[in-house]
Motif scaffolding. Structure first.
Motif, short mmCIF file in Angstrom:
data_model
loop_
_atom_site.label_atom_id
_atom_site.label_comp_id
_atom_site.label_asym_id
_atom_site.label_seq_id
_atom_site.Cartn_x
_atom_site.Cartn_y
_atom_site.Cartn_z
N MET A 63 0.84 -1.19 0.00
CA MET A 63 0.00 0.00 0.00
C MET A 63 0.89 1.26 0.00
N ALA A 64 0.57 2.18 -0.86
CA ALA A 64 1.38 3.40 -0.98
C ALA A 64 1.11 4.36 0.17
N HIS A 65 2.15 5.02 0.63
CA HIS A 65 2.02 6.04 1.67
C HIS A 65 1.43 7.30 1.06
N LYS A 66 0.52 7.95 1.79
CA LYS A 66 -0.17 9.14 1.28
C LYS A 66 0.59 10.40 1.65
N VAL A 67 0.83 11.23 0.64
CA VAL A 67 1.62 12.45 0.81
C VAL A 67 0.77 13.68 0.52
N MET A 68 0.95 14.71 1.35
CA MET A 68 0.38 16.03 1.07
C MET A 68 1.54 16.95 0.70
N ILE A 69 1.38 17.67 -0.41
CA ILE A 69 2.37 18.65 -0.86
C ILE A 69 1.86 20.03 -0.49
N VAL A 70 2.68 20.80 0.24
CA VAL A 70 2.28 22.15 0.63
C VAL A 70 3.33 23.13 0.10
N ASP A 71 2.97 23.85 -0.95
CA ASP A 71 3.88 24.80 -1.59
C ASP A 71 3.04 25.82 -2.34
N ASP A 72 3.40 27.09 -2.23
CA ASP A 72 2.60 28.12 -2.89
C ASP A 72 2.84 28.19 -4.40
N ALA A 73 3.95 27.65 -4.88
CA ALA A 73 4.24 27.68 -6.31
C ALA A 73 3.61 26.49 -7.02
N ALA A 74 2.65 26.76 -7.90
CA ALA A 74 1.95 25.69 -8.62
C ALA A 74 2.93 24.82 -9.41
N MET A 75 3.93 25.43 -10.04
CA MET A 75 4.91 24.65 -10.80
C MET A 75 5.69 23.71 -9.88
N MET A 76 6.03 24.20 -8.68
CA MET A 76 6.78 23.36 -7.75
C MET A 76 5.92 22.18 -7.29
N ARG A 77 4.63 22.43 -7.04
CA ARG A 77 3.73 21.33 -6.68
C ARG A 77 3.70 20.29 -7.80
N LEU A 78 3.72 20.78 -9.04
CA LEU A 78 3.73 19.88 -10.20
C LEU A 78 5.02 19.06 -10.25
N TYR A 79 6.18 19.69 -10.03
CA TYR A 79 7.45 18.96 -10.03
C TYR A 79 7.50 17.92 -8.92
N ILE A 80 7.05 18.30 -7.73
CA ILE A 80 7.06 17.37 -6.59
C ILE A 80 6.10 16.21 -6.87
N SER A 81 4.93 16.53 -7.39
CA SER A 81 3.92 15.52 -7.72
C SER A 81 4.47 14.53 -8.73
N SER A 82 5.11 15.04 -9.75
CA SER A 82 5.70 14.19 -10.79
C SER A 82 6.76 13.27 -10.19
N PHE A 83 7.58 13.83 -9.31
CA PHE A 83 8.61 13.02 -8.65
C PHE A 83 7.97 11.91 -7.81
N ILE A 84 6.97 12.26 -7.03
CA ILE A 84 6.32 11.27 -6.16
C ILE A 84 5.67 10.16 -6.99
N SER A 85 5.11 10.52 -8.15
CA SER A 85 4.47 9.50 -8.98
C SER A 85 5.48 8.49 -9.54
N SER A 86 6.77 8.85 -9.49
CA SER A 86 7.81 7.91 -9.94
C SER A 86 8.21 6.93 -8.83
N LEU A 87 7.72 7.16 -7.63
CA LEU A 87 8.04 6.28 -6.49
C LEU A 87 6.86 5.33 -6.25
N PRO A 88 7.07 4.03 -6.36
CA PRO A 88 5.95 3.09 -6.23
C PRO A 88 5.35 3.03 -4.82
N ASP A 89 6.10 3.45 -3.82
CA ASP A 89 5.62 3.33 -2.44
C ASP A 89 4.98 4.61 -1.89
#
Length: 133
Positions: free
Chosen positions: A1-27
């Motif tokens: 089961m994957a661990h649930k992450v909340m991203i807190v950042d005011d920059a929409a592009m940074m949230r996108l980069y972090i989100s993309s990175f997290i989606s590359s991690l299976p866990d």
């Protein structure tokens, strides 16, 4: 089961980069995103089973340090600072630790680090895994 992450950042592009990175991690998977600390506190009410919060410091409305003051009362999620101002040994990093941050990773290239995965991905993944272990 994957661990649930909340991203807190005011920059929409940074949230996108972090989100993309997290989606590359299976866990791990992104369960919520917030643009500031107040938004994140509100989302903790509707997404209570967050395992890990990746938190920026410099944000409008409520910054990451103020969020830390409140978050430990509202969630058992581990909190990892992910900010351009939390370089090792900085006053911001020390304050974040004092307020209960569980981990600290510096953004490699400023507020919006398009090279996050390339320059800090290994470190961030390692810190994330150690916090939820």
């Amino acid at each position: 089961m994957a661990h649930k992450v909340m991203i807190v950042d005011d920059a929409a592009m940074m949230r996108l980069y972090i989100s993309s990175f997290i989606s590359s991690l299976p866990d791990f998977k992104v369960a919520a995103q917030a643009a500031n600390g107040q938004d994140a506190l509100d989302k903790l009410e509707t997404t209570p089973d967050i395992d890990l919060i990746l938190l920026d410091i410099e944000m409008p409305v409520m910054d990451g340090l103020e969020f830390l003051r409140h978050a430990k009362l509202k969630t058992r999620a581990k909190i990892c600072m992910l900010s351009s101002v939390t370089v090792q040994g900085s006053p911001h990093a020390a304050k974040a630790r004092e307020l209960g941050a569980d981990g600290i990773v510096a953004k490699p290239s400023g507020t919006v680090s398009h090279d996050l995965e390339e320059k800090s991905g290994e470190e961030l993944a390692s810190v994330m895994r150690s916090l939820v272990a």
